[in-house]
Design an enzyme around this catalytic site. Structure first.
Site, PDB file in Angstrom:
ATOM      1  N   GLN A  99       0.854  -1.195   0.000  1.00 40.28           N
ATOM      2  CA  GLN A  99       0.000   0.000   0.000  1.00 40.28           C
ATOM      3  C   GLN A  99       0.882   1.234   0.000  1.00 40.28           C
ATOM      4  OE1 GLN A  99      -3.387  -0.665   3.094  1.00 40.28           O
ATOM      5  NE2 GLN A  99      -1.810  -2.158   3.538  1.00 40.28           N
ATOM      6  N   ASP A 102       6.142   4.655  -1.708  1.00 39.48           N
ATOM      7  CA  ASP A 102       7.496   5.200  -1.576  1.00 39.48           C
ATOM      8  C   ASP A 102       8.570   4.512  -2.415  1.00 39.48           C
ATOM      9  OD1 ASP A 102       8.077   2.817  -0.133  1.00 39.48           O
ATOM     10  OD2 ASP A 102       7.617   3.767   1.785  1.00 39.48           O
ATOM     11  N   HIS A 117      -1.560   1.302  -4.220  1.00 45.29           N
ATOM     12  CA  HIS A 117      -2.000   2.695  -4.079  1.00 45.29           C
ATOM     13  C   HIS A 117      -1.191   3.661  -4.944  1.00 45.29           C
ATOM     14  CE1 HIS A 117      -3.967   1.751   0.107  1.00 45.29           C
ATOM     15  NE2 HIS A 117      -4.559   1.163  -0.904  1.00 45.29           N
ATOM     16  N   ASN A 210       3.729  -6.724  13.480  1.00 46.44           N
ATOM     17  CA  ASN A 210       3.246  -5.388  13.859  1.00 46.44           C
ATOM     18  C   ASN A 210       3.444  -5.233  15.369  1.00 46.44           C
ATOM     19  OD1 ASN A 210       1.568  -3.042  14.367  1.00 46.44           O
ATOM     20  ND2 ASN A 210       0.558  -3.477  12.416  1.00 46.44           N
ATOM     21  N   GLU A 212       1.741  -3.571  17.203  1.00 45.09           N
ATOM     22  CA  GLU A 212       0.420  -3.409  17.831  1.00 45.09           C
ATOM     23  C   GLU A 212      -0.611  -4.354  17.221  1.00 45.09           C
ATOM     24  OE1 GLU A 212      -0.773   0.675  17.987  1.00 45.09           O
ATOM     25  OE2 GLU A 212       1.278   1.287  18.487  1.00 45.09           O
TER      26      GLU A 212
HETATM   27  N1  APR Z   1       7.222  -2.173  12.013  1.00 40.19           N
HETATM   28  C1  APR Z   1       6.031  -2.770  11.758  1.00 40.19           C
HETATM   29  N2  APR Z   1       4.842  -2.167  11.924  1.00 40.19           N
HETATM   30  C2  APR Z   1       4.840  -0.903  12.374  1.00 40.19           C
HETATM   31  C3  APR Z   1       6.035  -0.213  12.680  1.00 40.19           C
HETATM   32  C4  APR Z   1       7.264  -0.893  12.470  1.00 40.19           C
HETATM   33  N3  APR Z   1       8.450  -0.308  12.722  1.00 40.19           N
HETATM   34  N4  APR Z   1       5.703   1.042  13.108  1.00 40.19           N
HETATM   35  C5  APR Z   1       4.371   1.132  13.064  1.00 40.19           C
HETATM   36  N5  APR Z   1       3.839  -0.043  12.630  1.00 40.19           N
HETATM   37  C6  APR Z   1       2.429  -0.389  12.405  1.00 40.19           C
HETATM   38  C7  APR Z   1       1.424   0.366  13.249  1.00 40.19           C
HETATM   39  O1  APR Z   1       1.197  -0.311  14.480  1.00 40.19           O
HETATM   40  C8  APR Z   1       0.183   0.340  12.352  1.00 40.19           C
HETATM   41  O2  APR Z   1      -0.608  -0.825  12.588  1.00 40.19           O
HETATM   42  O3  APR Z   1       2.149  -0.016  11.068  1.00 40.19           O
HETATM   43  C9  APR Z   1       0.759   0.260  10.930  1.00 40.19           C
HETATM   44  C10 APR Z   1       0.624   1.546  10.123  1.00 40.19           C
HETATM   45  O4  APR Z   1      -0.738   1.760   9.887  1.00 40.19           O
HETATM   46  P1  APR Z   1      -1.275   2.977   9.001  1.00 40.19           P
HETATM   47  O5  APR Z   1      -0.611   4.234   9.423  1.00 40.19           O
HETATM   48  O6  APR Z   1      -2.757   2.906   9.071  1.00 40.19           O
HETATM   49  O7  APR Z   1      -0.739   2.658   7.527  1.00 40.19           O
HETATM   50  P2  APR Z   1      -1.339   1.691   6.420  1.00 40.19           P
HETATM   51  O8  APR Z   1      -1.957   0.480   7.024  1.00 40.19           O
HETATM   52  O9  APR Z   1      -0.276   1.498   5.413  1.00 40.19           O
HETATM   53  O10 APR Z   1      -2.487   2.592   5.802  1.00 40.19           O
HETATM   54  C11 APR Z   1      -3.165   2.128   4.656  1.00 40.19           C
HETATM   55  O11 APR Z   1      -4.239   4.223   4.319  1.00 40.19           O
HETATM   56  O12 APR Z   1      -3.738   6.440   4.582  1.00 40.19           O
HETATM   57  C12 APR Z   1      -3.999   5.468   3.655  1.00 40.19           C
HETATM   58  O13 APR Z   1      -3.376   5.175   1.413  1.00 40.19           O
HETATM   59  C13 APR Z   1      -2.849   5.287   2.719  1.00 40.19           C
HETATM   60  O14 APR Z   1      -1.668   3.304   2.041  1.00 40.19           O
HETATM   61  C14 APR Z   1      -2.249   3.986   3.144  1.00 40.19           C
HETATM   62  C15 APR Z   1      -3.457   3.237   3.690  1.00 40.19           C
END
Ligand code: APR
Length: 242
Positions: A99, A102, A117, A210, A212
């Site tokens: 998703q 970058d 995306h 993850n 979390e």
């Molecule tokens: N390693 C692994 N996971 C991590 C780390 C890390 N170092 N740091 C944070 N996370 C986890 C967080 O706990 C969270 O569950 O990565 C996740 C990031 O979630 P989002 O910010 O919601 O990102 P993403 O899931 O990629 O969002 C999906 O939403 O905003 C739109 O189009 C955008 O592609 C994006 C989509």
């Protein structure tokens, strides 16, 4: 509670691994995630900027947000998580469904990456079919296309459809995989968040990396509560030992 060892048996006869990745995998490369404390840019909610309506209402601000992120992304380096995924290609067929916009998976050497995306390194016209690679100059306002309309980043905004050819190809890989590793995504955004369910229906082994919980944590065969730059090299070493 299962641990890394539970993958060891599973990987013996494994043919295809599909990764589903999100912002968390690039967090250790210095690229902020979207949700949680990182979700604000100059007090603007990132979710509200990533829409076609926001772009038409305030093209300068949205363009500036993308320009700033593009600058950061161009200077970012893949981390150990991206690198481990690229190296896994020595041991199995690997497909990355990301998703992220970058390009860090490609930068780390992964050869089969589907950008669900789109890409921040590309632009397209809001009206005609014009598309192009990265803009080298950073203009203050979105530039105009030759057709006279404004250009925009070639990314998928909220409310927009994923590129259908990419999505169809992603589903085919998901239906064929033996192992799916979901790393660094909150799994709250549709339709990418349905991919683990499809893999499960196909009896793939599901792993989540993850720090979390996510909405799908309970459905996983193995949950690794660690960052991807820590966890993925450990998974790679299981393949090396095999
Ligand atoms: N390693 C692994 N996971 C991590 C780390 C890390 N170092 N740091 C944070 N996370 C986890 C967080 O706990 C969270 O569950 O990565 C996740 C990031 O979630 P989002 O910010 O919601 O990102 P993403 O899931 O990629 O969002 C999906 O939403 O905003 C739109 O189009 C955008 O592609 C994006 C989509």
């Amino acid at each position: 509670m299962r641990n890394y060892e539970s993958i060891r048996e599973w990987i013996k006869n494994l043919k295809k691994i599909v990764f589903v990745t999100g912002a968390g995998i690039s967090q250790e490369s210095g690229i902020p995630t979207f949700r949680g404390k990182d979700g604000l840019w100059r007090n603007y909610d990132a979710m509200k900027l990533a829409t076609i309506d926001a772009f038409y209402e305030n093209p300068k601000i949205v363009w500036e947000w993308y320009s700033e992120r593009r600058r950061n992304i161009i200077s970012a380096l893949p981390n150990m998580g991206h690198r481990a995924i690229a190296e896994l290609e020595k041991y199995a067929e690997v497909v990355v469904l990301t998703q992220n916009i970058d390009g860090l998976h490609q930068k780390s050497g992964s050869t089969k990456v589907l950008e669900l995306h789109g890409s921040i390194l590309k632009i397209k016209c809001t009206v005609c079919n014009y598309r192009d690679e990265i803009l080298t100059e950073f203009t203050e306002n979105p530039p105009n296309c030759k057709c006279g309309n404004i250009l925009r980043p070639e990314v998928v905004w909220f409310g927009e459809q994923l590129p259908q050819d990419v999505w169809q190809e992603a589903i085919i890989h998901v239906n064929q995989c033996d192992l799916m590793i979901v790393a660094g995504t909150s799994l709250v955004v549709s339709p990418a968040n349905i991919l683990p369910t499809y893999a499960k229906q196909n009896n793939a082994f599901l792993v989540e990396i993850n720090p979390e919980d996510t909405e799908m944590s309970l459905e996983m065969d193995l949950v690794i509560r660690d960052t991807s730059a820590n966890a993925l090299p450990k998974i790679l070493s299981l393949f090396k030992e095999n």
